[in-house]
Enzyme design. Structure first.
Site, PDB file in Angstrom:
ATOM      1  N   LYS A  55      18.672 -37.151  45.820  1.00 27.29           N
ATOM      2  CA  LYS A  55      20.005 -37.550  45.362  1.00 27.29           C
ATOM      3  C   LYS A  55      20.036 -37.643  43.836  1.00 27.29           C
ATOM      4  O   LYS A  55      20.952 -37.116  43.189  1.00 27.29           O
ATOM      5  CB  LYS A  55      20.373 -38.911  45.962  1.00 27.29           C
ATOM      6  CG  LYS A  55      20.578 -38.915  47.465  1.00 27.29           C
ATOM      7  CD  LYS A  55      20.765 -40.347  47.969  1.00 27.29           C
ATOM      8  CE  LYS A  55      20.902 -40.374  49.482  1.00 27.29           C
ATOM      9  NZ  LYS A  55      20.990 -41.743  50.028  1.00 27.29           N
ATOM     10  N   GLN A  99      19.877 -47.981  50.413  1.00 28.71           N
ATOM     11  CA  GLN A  99      19.129 -47.055  51.259  1.00 28.71           C
ATOM     12  C   GLN A  99      18.653 -47.751  52.533  1.00 28.71           C
ATOM     13  O   GLN A  99      17.959 -48.759  52.478  1.00 28.71           O
ATOM     14  CB  GLN A  99      17.941 -46.475  50.495  1.00 28.71           C
ATOM     15  CG  GLN A  99      17.171 -45.408  51.245  1.00 28.71           C
ATOM     16  CD  GLN A  99      18.013 -44.166  51.519  1.00 28.71           C
ATOM     17  OE1 GLN A  99      18.816 -43.751  50.694  1.00 28.71           O
ATOM     18  NE2 GLN A  99      17.810 -43.591  52.686  1.00 28.71           N
ATOM     19  N   ASP A 122      28.933 -44.777  50.562  1.00 26.28           N
ATOM     20  CA  ASP A 122      28.312 -44.391  51.831  1.00 26.28           C
ATOM     21  C   ASP A 122      29.286 -44.547  52.999  1.00 26.28           C
ATOM     22  O   ASP A 122      29.039 -44.019  54.090  1.00 26.28           O
ATOM     23  CB  ASP A 122      27.066 -45.247  52.091  1.00 26.28           C
ATOM     24  CG  ASP A 122      25.790 -44.422  52.087  1.00 26.28           C
ATOM     25  OD1 ASP A 122      25.883 -43.177  52.114  1.00 26.28           O
ATOM     26  OD2 ASP A 122      24.700 -45.016  52.074  1.00 26.28           O
TER      27      ASP A 122
END
Length: 292
Positions: A55, A99, A122
C-alpha cells in the site's frame, strides 16, 4: 459480456484506475491538498507487513502520502484509541486504516468505532456499513468495491443472475452480497451467502452463474463444484508449501481444475489483490476531495 480473455487481470485494471485517478490527484495538488493515509499496524505479522508495504509503495508512486504507525503486540486498546483520536483531529490526515486482524486482547469493533467515519477509507465503521446496507454508501470496503469494478470494466452483466458468495465477513462477504443485489447497473443479482453453517456449499456453487470466494481455504473449489461457463471471483490468498521448501500463493479456487470450465476467473496473485489497493487509493482521494 465483453471478455476478450478468461483471465480478469486486476493488475491491468488497476493501472487503468490509477491513470484515471491521476487527474483528480492533480486537481487536489493544485489546491495544496495531498491525499494522505495513516496506517496503524500492530505486531509483527509478516502477511500484514507485506500488505502494508505494498500500500505504501503504491501511494508513494502516485505522489501521495502514506505513513505507518507501528505498535508492539502488547499495545493496549486505550493506546490505539488515543492515537486514532489524534489522527481524527489531524487536518492533513484524510484516511485512517487499522490493519486487521488485531491481537485477541484488542476489541476490534471498539477500535473501528473510534475512527472518524469520514476518514474510514476501509469502510468498516458501522456508520459506513449501515449506509452501504441502506443502498446509499459513502465508503465502500475496498475489496468488494474492487470486485464490482471487474463487473463494470469487463461489462459483466449480473442482473438476474445467481451470485453465490462463499464467506460472510464484514470485510468481503456481507458487503459484496449487498452490492451485487442492489438495483444498479452491473448489479441487481439474486445473491446467496454460504458459510461454515451451510450444510452443502457445493450444492449452491453448482447452480451459480457467479461464484465469489472469500473463504480462506486453498483450492476449495474444483471443477466438479461449478457449472459450465460460470465466473469465479477469487478473493482467497493462501500460502502453501512447495517442493522447493518455499511457498506458493493460491486462491480458494483450484485454478488448474476450473480454468477450462469457467468463462472468466480472477487469478491469484494478480486478481483481486491489486484492485483492493487501487480502491483504497480511490477512497483516500474521495476523502480528501471533501476539503475542496
Amino acid at each position: 459480456m465483453n471478455i476478450d480473455s478468461k483471465i480478469l487481470s486486476g493488475l491491468d485494471l488497476s493501472k487503468i484506475i490509477y491513470s484515471q485517478l491521476s487527474k483528480r490527484i492533480e486537481v487536489l495538488k493544485s489546491q495544496s491538498i495531498i491525499p494522505s493515509l495513516a496506517v496503524i499496524l500492530v505486531g509483527d505479522n509478516s502477511a500484514s507487513k507485506i500488505y502494508v508495504n505494498n500500500k505504501t509503495k503504491r501511494f508513494t508512486q502516485l505522489g501521495l502520502n502514506s505513513s505507518t504507525v507501528n505498535f508492539s503486540i502488547d499495545v493496549t486498546e486505550q493506546e490505539l484509541i488515543n492515537k486514532i483520536s489524534e489522527l481524527n483531529n489531524e487536518d492533513t490526515c484524510h484516511g485512517i486504516l487499522v490493519q486487521l486482524p488485531l491481537p485477541k486482547h484488542i476489541n476490534s469493533e471498539k477500535i473501528l468505532l473510534s475512527i472518524d467515519p469520514e476518514k474510514d477509507v476501509d469502510g468498516f465503521h458501522p456508520f459506513n456499513l449501515g449506509k452501504l446496507a441502506s443502498g446509499n454508501p459513502t465508503f465502500i470496503p475496498c475489496t468488494p468495491k474492487g470486485i464490482m469494478r471487474f463487473f463494470e470494466h469487463y461489462a459483466i452483466d449480473i442482473s438476474g443472475k445467481h451470485v453465490v458468495v462463499v464467506g460472510r465477513s464484514n470485510i468481503v462477504g456481507r458487503p459484496i452480497s449487498i452490492l451485487t443485489s442492489l438495483k444498479n447497473k452491473y448489479s441487481n443479482a439474486t445473491t446467496t451467502i454460504c458459510h461454515s453453517g451451510t450444510s452443502d456449499i457445493y450444492h449452491y456453487t453448482k447452480m451459480a452463474d457467479v461464484v465469489i470466494l472469500a473463504l480462506g481455504s486453498p483450492n476449495f473449489l474444483k471443477s466438479d463444484h461449478i457449472k459450465d461457463g460460470s465466473i469465479i471471483i477469487d478473493v482467497g490468498i493462501n500460502r502453501i508449501k512447495n517442493n522447493d521448501n518455499g511457498y506458493d500463493l493460491v486462491g480458494d479456487a483450484d485454478y488448474e481444475s476450473v480454468i477450462d470450465k469457467v468463462s472468466a476467473i480472477t487469478p491469484v496473485p494478480g486478481g483481486v489483490g491489486p484492485m483492493t489497493i487501487a480502491m483504497l487509493v480511490e477512497n483516500t482521494i474521495e476523502a480528501s476531495e471533501r476539503l475542496l
